[in-house]
Design a protein around this motif. Structure first.
Motif, short mmCIF file in Angstrom:
data_model
loop_
_atom_site.label_atom_id
_atom_site.label_comp_id
_atom_site.label_asym_id
_atom_site.label_seq_id
_atom_site.Cartn_x
_atom_site.Cartn_y
_atom_site.Cartn_z
N ASP A 89 -84.14 -38.88 56.94
CA ASP A 89 -83.24 -39.79 57.65
C ASP A 89 -82.65 -40.73 56.61
OD1 ASP A 89 -81.97 -41.72 59.15
OD2 ASP A 89 -83.57 -41.92 60.62
N SER A 90 -81.51 -40.32 56.04
CA SER A 90 -80.90 -41.10 54.96
C SER A 90 -80.42 -42.46 55.45
CB SER A 90 -79.73 -40.33 54.35
OG SER A 90 -80.18 -39.13 53.75
N LYS A 91 -79.98 -42.54 56.69
CA LYS A 91 -79.46 -43.80 57.23
C LYS A 91 -80.54 -44.87 57.24
CE LYS A 91 -77.18 -45.77 61.28
NZ LYS A 91 -76.63 -45.49 62.65
N ASN A 92 -81.76 -44.49 57.64
CA ASN A 92 -82.86 -45.45 57.72
C ASN A 92 -83.78 -45.39 56.50
OD1 ASN A 92 -82.16 -46.48 60.33
ND2 ASN A 92 -82.98 -44.58 61.23
N GLN A 93 -83.39 -44.56 55.50
CA GLN A 93 -84.18 -44.44 54.27
C GLN A 93 -85.64 -44.10 54.59
OE1 GLN A 93 -82.77 -45.56 50.66
NE2 GLN A 93 -81.43 -44.34 51.94
N SER A 94 -85.82 -43.06 55.41
CA SER A 94 -87.18 -42.64 55.79
C SER A 94 -87.25 -41.12 55.85
CB SER A 94 -87.57 -43.24 57.15
OG SER A 94 -86.71 -42.73 58.17
N CYS A 95 -88.45 -40.61 55.87
CA CYS A 95 -88.62 -39.15 55.96
C CYS A 95 -90.01 -38.82 56.47
CB CYS A 95 -88.36 -38.48 54.61
SG CYS A 95 -89.58 -38.88 53.35
N CYS A 192 -88.67 -40.70 49.74
CA CYS A 192 -89.64 -39.75 50.29
C CYS A 192 -90.83 -39.54 49.36
CB CYS A 192 -88.97 -38.41 50.56
SG CYS A 192 -87.72 -38.42 51.86
#
Length: 213
Positions: A89-95, A192
């Protein structure tokens, strides 16, 4: 759509080409677009892919602006040699980091695939109006389903039919180019790194296709 798929399968099943001298080929590096839809015509995903055939890495990013509310918004980085993949999830900088139980995917012919036939799509007698296709079949790993994969004579995958319960799928590839245009897409994003591996629930088979089921 269903009628076209049925006709295609019947053509394959009635072909008489023998497979004695055919061995599964392996696809080259590729960039292109992929559409995944059910045989009822429901588009499950449409997006761009980048595939590293040597490093066995696949990045697929679905196009959230595709004009259908049934298309899934996914960003997947599959690292087949490592047996893991990331949902990004690039928008929220999460994975999320998960284990791969099945490494089968629609951009390469499995080593245990069986050659079914060579067919001509379109007109073989008119220049530019036909294409010769090899069809490979086999069982889907981790399920009771099976697949039929169509590839060009140069080993470029055109489409793959997955027959399974409760839903069967058609994956088709378009605008394929024989290069990795953006190698950075195959690198694990910095946010990540260090992500713990999530536990896989008992009975779950993580694979590229199962992400869309």
């Amino acid at each position: 759509m269903f009628a076209a798929v049925t006709l295609f399968v019947l053509m394959c099943l009635t072909a008489t080409t023998h497979a004695d001298h055919h061995q599964p080929c392996h696809t080259p590096n590729m960039t292109g677009f992929m559409t995944l839809m059910t045989l009822k015509g429901e588009i499950r995903a449409f997006g761009a892919f980048t595939y590293d055939s040597t490093g066995r890495k696949l990045r697929f990013r679905s196009n959230e602006s595709h004009p259908t509310n049934t298309s899934l918004g996914l960003d997947l980085l599959m690292l087949y040699d490592e047996g893991i993949f990331y949902e990004i999830d690039s928008k929220n900088q999460s994975c999320e980091k998960k284990a791969l139980q099945c490494t089968q995917h629609p951009l390469d012919i499995p080593d245990d695939a069986k050659f079914l036939a060579t067919i001509n799509s379109g007109s073989p007698s008119i220049e530019g109006e036909g294409i010769k296709i090899n069809v490979w079949t086999g069982r889907m790993r981790g399920s009771k389903g099976y697949y039929a994969m169509s590839v060009t004579m140069g080993c470029l995958p055109i489409s793959t039919l997955y027959f399974s319960e409760p839903t069967s799928y058609l994956i088709s590839n378009t605008d394929v180019e024989l290069e990795i245009k953006d190698p950075d897409l195959l690198v694990v994003p910095s946010f990540c790194l260090g992500q713990p591996l999530e536990e896989t629930p008992e009975g779950t088979v993580n694979s590229f296709l199962n992400e869309f089921m």
